[in-house]
Structures are given as structure tokens and as C-alpha cells.
Design an enzyme around this catalytic site. Sequence first.
Site, mmCIF file in Angstrom:
data_model
loop_
_atom_site.group_PDB
_atom_site.id
_atom_site.type_symbol
_atom_site.label_atom_id
_atom_site.label_comp_id
_atom_site.label_asym_id
_atom_site.label_seq_id
_atom_site.Cartn_x
_atom_site.Cartn_y
_atom_site.Cartn_z
ATOM 1 N N THR A 133 8.575 22.173 -33.455
ATOM 2 C CA THR A 133 7.778 22.918 -34.417
ATOM 3 C C THR A 133 6.335 22.443 -34.481
ATOM 4 O O THR A 133 6.042 21.297 -34.136
ATOM 5 C CB THR A 133 8.416 22.777 -35.827
ATOM 6 N N GLY A 169 13.022 27.827 -39.719
ATOM 7 C CA GLY A 169 13.184 28.329 -41.089
ATOM 8 C C GLY A 169 12.953 27.286 -42.165
ATOM 9 O O GLY A 169 13.298 27.499 -43.318
ATOM 10 N N THR A 226 8.277 26.753 -36.206
ATOM 11 C CA THR A 226 9.394 26.169 -35.498
ATOM 12 C C THR A 226 10.046 27.155 -34.543
ATOM 13 O O THR A 226 10.000 28.356 -34.779
ATOM 14 C CB THR A 226 10.435 25.752 -36.537
ATOM 15 N N SER A 244 13.825 19.448 -41.854
ATOM 16 C CA SER A 244 15.112 20.120 -42.051
ATOM 17 C C SER A 244 15.685 20.607 -40.726
ATOM 18 O O SER A 244 16.722 21.276 -40.711
ATOM 19 C CB SER A 244 14.951 21.332 -42.971
ATOM 20 N N ARG A 251 9.637 13.590 -33.442
ATOM 21 C CA ARG A 251 8.922 14.090 -34.612
ATOM 22 C C ARG A 251 7.503 13.501 -34.646
ATOM 23 O O ARG A 251 7.300 12.345 -34.250
ATOM 24 C CB ARG A 251 9.701 13.636 -35.842
ATOM 25 N N ASN A 256 5.192 23.425 -37.505
ATOM 26 C CA ASN A 256 5.394 23.726 -38.924
ATOM 27 C C ASN A 256 5.129 25.199 -39.189
ATOM 28 O O ASN A 256 5.918 26.024 -38.773
ATOM 29 C CB ASN A 256 4.599 22.790 -39.829
ATOM 30 N N ASP A 312 5.057 18.326 -44.569
ATOM 31 C CA ASP A 312 6.476 18.018 -44.800
ATOM 32 C C ASP A 312 6.673 16.702 -45.549
ATOM 33 O O ASP A 312 7.774 16.379 -45.978
ATOM 34 C CB ASP A 312 7.250 17.981 -43.473
#
Length: 577
Positions: free
Chosen positions: A404, A478, A386, A458, A112, A406, A428
Site C-alpha cells: 500500500t 480497505g 492498498t 490492518s 512495512r 495508504n 496509520d
Amino acid sequence: MPLNQQHRFRSLALTAMAAAALSVAGFVESTPAHAKAPQAQPQVLTASAVAVADKYAADTAAQIFKQGGNAVDAAVAIAFSLAVTYPEAGNIGGGGFMTLYVDHRPYFLDYRERAPMSATRNMYLDDKGEVIKGMSLYGHRAVGVPGTVDGMWEAQKRFGKLKWKQVLAPAIKYAADGFVVDDQLIERRDRASKEFAGKTNFDLYFGSMKSGQVFKQPDLADTLQRIADKGSKGFYEGKTAELIATSMTGHGLITARDLKEYKAVWRQPVVASWNGYRVITAPPPSSGGIGLVQLLKMKADLKDKFEGVPLDSAQYIHLVAEIEKRVFADRAQYLGDPDFYKVPVAQLTDDDYILKRAQEVNPEAPSDTKSVQPGLGTSMPEKAETTHFSVVDKWGNAVSNTYTINGYFGSGVVAEGTGVVLNDEMDDFSAKPGVANMFGVVGSDANAIAPRKRPLSSMTPTILTKDDKVAMVIGTPGGSRIFTSIFQVLSNVYDFKMPLADAVGATRFHHQLLPPNTIYQEPYHQLDAEVVKELEAKGYTFSMQGFNGDIQAIRIDDTTPEPMSDPRGRGVSQVIP
Ligand code: DON
């Protein structure tokens, strides 16, 4: 969807309007980082298989398997390919999560993005303390330090069988020689172009792209070549890093030091027993794995309430929304980067706790939103677009990867001279407690901005095993819809016994506590009008969203893989002998 911001994810929105015995959820022992990749395993599946976001990535996987690569080699090659041919979400300028099952053992890799070192808690607030609209979504200040390249490097170094250069080769070719552009990509480019107009250099890079024509990216080819030659350092140090840092000067926060110090992290996946399967899924800094386990188990706990209730009937949607309310109340309060905040994972996935939450569900009417509080109390220690692809190889190894930038095309910034589309993952974070981000989700201190911290996600790359063999590999993009989409597909397959194609193609809906009693549906398959009326009479409001996931799943029936790409996207699934 939130509902106070314009964004390309949301701008799609048409504002018209099993249970079986459950056992302990928790962690598995992590495996030492020096563990060796499996060698010369016996073949256990009839073939390898992929479900990926586009046809170029499927071709890439076929090339890699042909050269003797395993699922991890294929996954890494797919990730680099999609960074070229699926630039709206595939990336090397973003980050993600990889759940792996290698040699019958589960692993999880967190790559991440991280907040830059000079990021501050209130960096998106004005002097009155209000969130500055769009600042965490567009342009250089929205960008988190990218993690994808280090993630791919770590995964391939640890488990891959091929040479690093081999897994980069297909992507370099697509970048240098070009690929034929698809209509869907042009639609997304056009929408993004309107949003980024006057704010970023997006049009300079993507303006010439035309449907049906070849699009070449020489800068990106050079960047990928540096990564092929120098590994992770080809991105985080040297020319690529210098170009990214230079493009930030005077606009954004990321420095050469931010890039040099970025590291992907191996973490313990969340592992839970459900319905006779072992669910291996994403831990924090994703909320997705905990959310998915809570959804699956609460539904199972409410077996008697779901008994005989038809799929997508008013009662079914009501019960699922009641469960989702509780999951999202916990998400907002407790979830954030575990390196900064002690996330109570074991408590949130504990069977007794989940049962207690399930018993709060009101089968008759929507619970009052304000009455649905985080289930562990609020006295926990406060400080302490994503794309997804699924891969299995014939040796029984599996990779479930979601990564992703985003929103589609991330921040809209292409770092000059690199071809790298940079993310807007800073959105996020919770810019201010209680203020919704672009997915309409709120957060607390657990997800406040801090230097080097990872924003809450998520993304939920998930693998199910049975008797130590892979049974399902699944995930989707999503935003906050990710784990509710995966939940619905798993429930369709295992509770409603639907064939995989039907389970993936079936209607999906979504509720996330806020806005109160709002159910999102999708134009792809709308809910029955009578059902909608019945639920409106109960107090629900319906809202249309343009996008509800792009599931890429592979189900393995004993030894035969069946891959399936969501009919909502341009994904391709392929069995590769
Ligand atoms: O990490 C997250 O949860 C989001 N940044 C994912 C964004 C996403 O799925 C966009 N998809 N259309």
C-alpha cells in the site's frame, strides 16, 4: 469511516445516510533466514493461478510462469508491474506484508514503512496539542520510509528461481513503452487531483494521463532499471536515494540515511486452527491477523447463536457487529509495532480468552459502546489505497501479498526525477491517543509515533492450508475494513458453503466500535431496506461508504486452483497452465 477528515478513501463515501473444533492459536517456529529455496519439486496442482488487481499484472505473472518462475518470482514481478500500471495503490514508494507458504512451510515478510529518524511523537499536533488536519495525509511530511523494494528483494533472493532482472523486466517495459490507461484509474486520478491541488506535485506527473491512451513513465523506467541492475541498493542508495532525499529537503523528514538503513523483516506469522483449516496470517505490526482470528473464532464460539440465522439478516448483522466491537476495542489498546511495544499476541489469540469475549456478546441488543473495553485490562506494559494479489504455483507454493501507499496515490508526492509515488502511511500512527485516523480507527501509546517505528496496519494477507496443502489464498485493500471483509468471505465460503464467486461478490458490511453502533454498508450491494429498518429500531445507525474492499482470492480444490477477483475492482484472475 472517520469522520472528521476529508480524504480520497473517504471522499468516496456517500454520506447518505462452523464452527468446528478450535485449537491453539499462536506462533510457529520461524525458519532460519538461510533456509534454501525449494528446488525441483514435484508438480502438485493442475496449474498455477493468480488473482491480481489489473490485467497487466496478470500478463506479467503469465510471462514469469512461462519462464519457469515460481509463485514468489510471480509475486515480485506483479508487485513491480502494479507500481507502474496501478499507480493509485501499486507501488515502490510504500510498503506491505507478504504471507508465503513455500515447500509446505509458512513464512511472513514485513516490509512495512518506518517512521523517519527525526519523526517525533507529536509531529502532527499544533501548539495547543490538537491534530493539524491533513498533515499526516498530504505532502512530504506524511511519508514513511518505503519498504516495498527491500521486501521484494528479500523475498525473491530467498525463494525465487529466476534471475532478479527477469522479475523486473515486465515492469520496466510497461514504464518505458507505456500502458493503456483505464477509466477507473482516471476517475481515481481526478478525485486525487482535486484533493492534492495546491499541496503537492501530483498534477505535474499524472495530469497528462488520459483514458484509453498510452501513458509512459521514463523516470520510473530508469528507477526500475537501477533496481534491476543493483538490487535493493538501486533504490536505497545511489541516484534513486539521492533524488528521494533531495525531494524531501525543506519539505519532509526522510534522509539518505533513513533510506540506507531501511530493512524488511522476516517475522513469525500468526497461525491458528479454525474449522479444520490452518489459518496463516499477518502478525503485528498488522492488527489484521489477530483481528481475523478473533472474528473467526468468536463466530465459531457462538455457533448456537448463529445457528439458523440467515446471512445478512438483522440478527446476523447484529451478532457480527457485537463481535467486531470487541475486536476493535482490543485493536485500539494493544496493537502496534512489536519492535517497540510488547504486543500480547498469544493472549489475544488464546482460545479461552476469545471464548470469554464471545460470551460477552449480547444476542438481543447492541452492547453499550462504552462498556466494551479492551479484554486484557489496561495495565499492560505501555512501553516495551492498498492492493492485494494472490498467487499459487503448480508446485503448491503460495503467496498472499498486500501492499500500500495508504490512500489512493499516497501522499500525492512524486519524488522528482524518480517516478516514485510516495506513501502517506504516517497517518496509520495514532497522532494523538483517541483521535481517529482516516479510517476512523483510534490508537493508544502502542501505536504512538517514534523514530524508525512501523505504523499499525490492518493489512491481512492470509493463506489457509488443510493437511499441509494450500486451500485458500486471500486478501484485500480497505484499511480497517480489510479483515472484516476477509472474515465475511471466509465465512461465506466455509460456513455458508457458497461458491467462491458468490462469496466474494456478496454484500459486505462493517462495524468498528466507533462511531458507536454505526454499520457501514456499500453501494455495490446494499442491505435489504427492511433489515436496515429493523436494526435502526435496535439502535444502529447506517452509513454508506464508497469502497469496501477488492478481494483477490484463490481457492484450491484438492489440486485445482480457482482464482477469483472481486467484481468491485478491475482485477483479473487467471489460471496459467
Ligand atoms: O495499512 C493499512 O491498514 C492501511 N494503510 C491500508 C490502506 C488501504 O487499504 C487503502 N485501501 N483502499
